[in-house]
Design a protein around this motif. Structure first.
Motif, short mmCIF file in Angstrom:
data_model
loop_
_atom_site.label_atom_id
_atom_site.label_comp_id
_atom_site.label_asym_id
_atom_site.label_seq_id
_atom_site.Cartn_x
_atom_site.Cartn_y
_atom_site.Cartn_z
N ARG A 130 0.85 -1.18 0.00
CA ARG A 130 0.00 0.00 0.00
C ARG A 130 0.89 1.23 0.00
N CYS B 272 -2.43 5.55 -0.59
CA CYS B 272 -3.19 4.38 -0.16
C CYS B 272 -3.56 3.46 -1.31
N CYS C 169 -6.64 1.44 6.02
CA CYS C 169 -6.02 2.70 5.61
C CYS C 169 -6.83 3.86 6.17
#
Length: 491
Positions: free
Chosen positions: A329, A382, A428
């Motif tokens: 990520r 993200c 996230c």
């Protein structure tokens, strides 16, 4: 000594657990001194406790604001809910709140917050008589002060002391400046940090003409305290009678928590402090000092700001040892061909080189199975990316330890499924989705359990390079050497 780590949110809690904390401290969305942290909804604390307890990690919950009359009615039910959630300790600085906690939740240990400014054995004895089992000593105490207090305290009462992180210029954090200047009280968890601001003087007879407050001919941030760093002095803290060392930082991100906890864990477990001192330079920090432990604390009068030697660029979501690929990520920009450092618990920092960088778009209603997109740069915050890797050498002074392929050494890693993909649940900030979650070990990784793998999984070659078959695991962090300084003024 216990290693007590901050958990400002669920990602930080998972990082603290995975990288070696013995206990974490956190807050619900009420009564904590860090209102700007993500914190935990009261209904989410049982799950947080389950994650920590599954890995043998204790949970301390702060209720350490200055309590007002209007707060009291809500405290009994609040403490009962935390008791039912299974928390191990309350951190409280208010006598009234402490009395309520002992009355309605006697199972939960009472730890006295640094906000109470306990700086002598008589104060500690009074709190002990009220049911407290630990004091977080006033930050203004020297090591000598702590040792003398230890000698005259009840033998079974513990001492907790801050060992790392931001320092407040006020006595044990009890400051009125923020409330006076902005209407947001630091004693109620809303500090705007005006001690970090630059100040000038205006002379009464010359309105509108401002003069810098100078020190040695320079402009100055006269109240700006240095960050604390006691990594090299853990033996001295232990000798003074400290039972628990505390890392400040409930407003910090998971990468910071992982980096600092990892450094202190390694040194507590016997590694030389010099080997891990660079890790504390890698994360965002103000100039370091040692607080009041060895004398008067030092200020950082040149500028208010942070610097760091490395930039956190990605979190590892999964890896495939057979295909030599990583799914990660993106947190900050990185590119094809970049050399990334891998931060993993209890092993030397290694590096990987990014090859065949590919963006994995999120599924949508119109395109439930989007095709991967080759890209030169990962720059979607993200966003999920996949890349193949070349694995490089272990980094830093600790790399020498990698030469010792001691098959008896256990290495921290994540459980892997039959196809070699590491399992993890990754959340996230700003999103609700948990993506690329494997099934086989989800329960264990979600619970934060430290899963041990055979040492051969990370065997290193004689030149210190990571051997084939070993890749970063889910929950590891990727960073790039990129110096950064943020400052409002000065150097």
């Amino acid at each position: 000594m216990e290693l007590l780590a901050p958990a400002g949110g669920i990602e930080q809690l998972r990082a603290a657990v995975r990288f070696g904390a013995d206990a974490v401290y956190l807050a619900s969305d009420r009564f904590g001194m860090r209102a700007r942290a993500a914190n935990f909804a009261l209904e989410d604390i049982p799950a947080a406790v389950e994650i920590a307890h599954a890995a043998g990690v204790k949970v301390h919950v702060t209720a350490n604001i200055l309590m007002e009359q209007g707060d009291l009615a809500a405290l009994p039910d609040y403490f009962r809910a935390l008791d039912a959630a299974g928390v191990d300790a309350f951190i409280i600085g208010d006598l009234g709140a402490a009395a309520i906690a002992r009355r309605v939740a006697p199972r939960v240990a009472l730890h006295v917050s640094t906000q109470a400014s306990v700086a002598n054995s008589e104060a500690a004895r009074v709190w002990y008589s009220l049911g407290a089992s630990r004091v977080v000593c006033a930050r203004e105490m020297s090591l000598g002060d702590i040792a003398r207090m230890r000698e005259d305290m009840p033998a079974d009462m513990e001492i907790e002391a801050f060992a790392h992180g931001a320092m407040c210029m006020a006595v044990s954090g009890r400051c009125l400046i923020s409330s006076y200047l902005t209407g947001r009280s630091g004693n109620r968890g809303h500090c705007t940090q005006p001690c970090r601001w630059s100040y000038t003087l205006e002379e009464e007879k010359r309105p509108g003409e401002h003069f810098p407050i100078e020190e040695d001919g320079r402009g100055t941030f006269i109240m700006n305290a240095k960050d604390m760093n006691m990594l090299a002095h853990l033996d001295a803290l232990r000798a003074a009678g400290v039972d628990s060392i505390k890392i400040e930082g409930r407003n910090k991100k998971a990468f910071y928590v992982a980096s600092v906890v990892n450094a202190y864990r390694q040194v507590l477990d016997g590694a030389p402090a010099a080997d891990f001192a660079p890790e504390l330079e890698a994360v965002s920090h103000r100039p370091y000092g040692t607080g009041f432990f060895f004398g008067e604390a030092e200020q950082a009068p040149d500028y208010d700001g942070y610097e760091q030697q490395a930039m956190h660029v990605a979190d590892v979501v999964s890896s495939d040892a057979g295909a030599r690929t990583i799914v990660a990520r993106c947190r900050n920009r990185f590119a094809e061909g970049d050399e990334l450092e891998v931060l993993s618990p209890r092993v030397p920092v290694s590096c990987v080189v990014v090859r065949n960088l590919t963006w994995l778009p999120d599924p949508t209603e119109s395109d439930p199975d989007p095709a991967p997109v080759p890209v030169p740069v990962a720059n979607r915050s993200c966003g999920i990316y996949r890349f193949s890797v070349e694995v490089g050498a272990a980094i830093g002074a600790e790399a020498g330890a990698a030469d010792d392929a001691d098959a008896g050494a256990a290495v921290e890693t994540a459980t892997r499924t039959d196809d070699g993909a590491a399992d993890a649940a990754v959340t996230c900030v700003g999103t609700d989705a948990a993506v690329y979650v494997g099934a086989a070990a989800e329960a264990e990784v979600e619970a934060g359990a430290a899963i041990r793998a055979d040492a051969s999984a990370a065997t290193r070659t004689d030149d210190g390079a990571v051997a084939a078959g070993s890749l970063p695991a889910a929950g590891d962090f990727l960073r790039v050497r990129r110096f950064r300084r943020s400052a409002r003024s000065g150097a």
